[in-house]
Structure formats: C-alpha cells, structure tokens
Scaffold this active site. Sequence first.
Site, PDB file in Angstrom:
ATOM      1  N   HIS A 140      44.899 -47.244 -63.669  1.00 27.13           N
ATOM      2  CA  HIS A 140      44.848 -45.953 -63.492  1.00 27.13           C
ATOM      3  C   HIS A 140      43.168 -45.912 -63.097  1.00 27.13           C
ATOM      4  O   HIS A 140      42.468 -46.568 -63.136  1.00 27.13           O
ATOM      5  CB  HIS A 140      44.875 -45.250 -64.811  1.00 27.13           C
ATOM      6  N   HIS A 147      40.399 -44.372 -63.970  1.00 29.31           N
ATOM      7  CA  HIS A 147      38.990 -44.195 -64.716  1.00 29.31           C
ATOM      8  C   HIS A 147      38.076 -45.197 -64.547  1.00 29.31           C
ATOM      9  O   HIS A 147      38.441 -46.463 -64.224  1.00 29.31           O
ATOM     10  CB  HIS A 147      39.336 -44.086 -66.153  1.00 29.31           C
ATOM     11  N   ASP A 151      35.914 -46.595 -66.035  1.00 28.57           N
ATOM     12  CA  ASP A 151      35.683 -47.921 -66.855  1.00 28.57           C
ATOM     13  C   ASP A 151      36.900 -48.874 -66.770  1.00 28.57           C
ATOM     14  O   ASP A 151      37.064 -49.929 -67.421  1.00 28.57           O
ATOM     15  CB  ASP A 151      35.674 -47.441 -68.494  1.00 28.57           C
ATOM     16  N   HIS A 152      37.800 -48.697 -65.639  1.00 28.89           N
ATOM     17  CA  HIS A 152      38.915 -49.587 -65.329  1.00 28.89           C
ATOM     18  C   HIS A 152      38.769 -49.893 -63.974  1.00 28.89           C
ATOM     19  O   HIS A 152      39.430 -50.814 -63.204  1.00 28.89           O
ATOM     20  CB  HIS A 152      40.183 -49.100 -65.530  1.00 28.89           C
ATOM     21  N   HIS A 181      48.063 -40.340 -70.018  1.00 25.54           N
ATOM     22  CA  HIS A 181      46.627 -40.473 -70.258  1.00 25.54           C
ATOM     23  C   HIS A 181      46.082 -40.046 -69.218  1.00 25.54           C
ATOM     24  O   HIS A 181      45.188 -39.158 -68.846  1.00 25.54           O
ATOM     25  CB  HIS A 181      46.169 -41.946 -70.442  1.00 25.54           C
ATOM     26  N   ASP A 239      45.444 -47.718 -70.427  1.00 23.86           N
ATOM     27  CA  ASP A 239      45.345 -47.037 -71.651  1.00 23.86           C
ATOM     28  C   ASP A 239      46.414 -45.910 -71.976  1.00 23.86           C
ATOM     29  O   ASP A 239      46.319 -44.930 -72.708  1.00 23.86           O
ATOM     30  CB  ASP A 239      44.104 -46.165 -71.236  1.00 23.86           C
ATOM     31  N   HIS A 299      41.605 -51.356 -74.387  1.00 22.16           N
ATOM     32  CA  HIS A 299      40.575 -51.193 -75.332  1.00 22.16           C
ATOM     33  C   HIS A 299      40.851 -51.933 -76.651  1.00 22.16           C
ATOM     34  O   HIS A 299      41.817 -52.010 -76.938  1.00 22.16           O
ATOM     35  CB  HIS A 299      40.286 -49.778 -75.496  1.00 22.16           C
TER      36      HIS A 299
HETATM   37 ZN   LIG Z   1      41.599 -44.306 -69.150  1.00 17.62          ZN
END
Ligand SMILES: [Zn+2]
Length: 255
Positions: A56, A58, A60-61, A114, A133, A171
């Site tokens: 996805h 985001h 942090d990915h 998400h 996530d 995570h």
């Molecule tokens: Zn995420």
Amino acid sequence: MPAETRLFLCLKDNYGVLLHDPDTGATASIDAPEAAPIEEALEATGWKLTDILVTHHHHDHTAGIVTLKRKHGCRVVAPAKEAGKIPEVDRTVHEGETVSVGNLTGKVIETPGHTLGHIAYWFPDDHLVFVGDTLFSIGCGRLLEGTPEMMWRSLKKLRELPNETEIYCGHEYTAANIKFALSIDAHNPVLEARAAQVQQLIEEGASTIPVTIGDEKLANPFLRADVPDLAVDIGMAGEPPVEVFAEIRGRKDRF
Ligand SMILES: [Zn+2]
C-alpha cells in the site's frame, strides 16, 4: 527448493522482509520502509534484489523504493488502485493476478480497509502471505481510508487461507495488541497461551512473527468478530459480525 525469508526491523517498528528463490536467485523486498536496513539484509544474505512488492501507498512502506531501484534496477509491483501514490511503479496488479519472484508464484489478494487499494501477496506453494498493514499478530490495521465492512471482508479473505500459511505483517505491534485483546477476550485460553509465548519472545529480543493463519484465527479478536462468545463478552450478543468488528476496532482506537 522452498522459498527463504529474512525478517528485520526498519524505522521504529516496521518490519522489512526479503523473499528469496534459491533456484533462480531472485529476491523480493516486501515493501520498502527504509533503504539502509534492506541493503544490510541483502549484504548479510548475499541475495540480489530483483523485485519490490508493495502492499500500500503509506510512506513507511514506500520510502526506500527510489534509492533501492536506482541501485539495483529492481522491478516495482504495486496495487493498481494506489499506483499514482507510489514511486517508480513498473507493474500494477489487481485481485487474483499472479506475481512471480523467480520461480516463486504469488497471488494478489485485494484487502481494502487500512487504505482503499491495499493488497496482500499470497505464495500458496510456500505457505506464505505478506499482509502489510491489513492484519497484524493479534491485531489489524486502522481504518484510515475504508469502512468496517471493507476491512471485515478483507480479514475474512485472509482467514480463509490454509491454516499452515505463515503471516508476515508490516509492524511489530504484538505486545500492545495482546494487552488490548486480553481486555475484551480474557477467557480465551489460546490468547492467554500466546500472551505468555510473546512475553518470552520479547524478553529474548526475538520477533513475534511470523504467525500462522491457524493460530491467529483462534487468538486474534479482529478475526473472531463472528464468534458468538466474543460478542457476548463485549455486550453485543446476536449483533451482526460487522457491527461487532466495528465495535472492537473502535475500542482499540480508544484503548
Ligand atoms: Zn499503512
């Protein structure tokens, strides 16, 4: 030969994971939270990065994609519905499409909730699923873009995978998730056993994942919204599972 994996931490509590095909040498990074730890993992294993499989959009990915692609020239596979928000995408994928990493074959499962375009990558022959996530050990992602209906449907799709499937999530949230889960599902012996096991793993400095679908569906309250006893425990006896799920997700957000 079976797939190999290497799991490591990125940023504060993100997981990086490499998926390696020993027959061809192909190696995929599942998401790219941060380039440096991925480079370290490649160096430690001697594996060569050929693909990045993005779950996805985001940051942090995806923050490591540009750096890794510049260095390795790897192919970037991403969910079609979020490709505009992800850099350097070479191939976009939808539900049911096949993604190869060397001779390893993965299937795309759309898991919105998400984010609206979130996907998981399931490698059935290797009993692995990379869920980003959407699902965490004893938890699930926040509903930042989707509805409870969407997320509950996505989680049910993952729950239907074979019990032996190993789940790699985005995570390390397991300890906090267990604390919450015990607050609503305290009489679940499988959850109690997992709590003890996780406590020991954390004391040893070990990762709490992967976990299997079979274990997770007995212990994760977000996969148990249609279990009558859990609905009774939270005062929602007889309510539709999606309402129970929404209530559990809401309580976790406020926990
Ligand atoms: Zn995420």
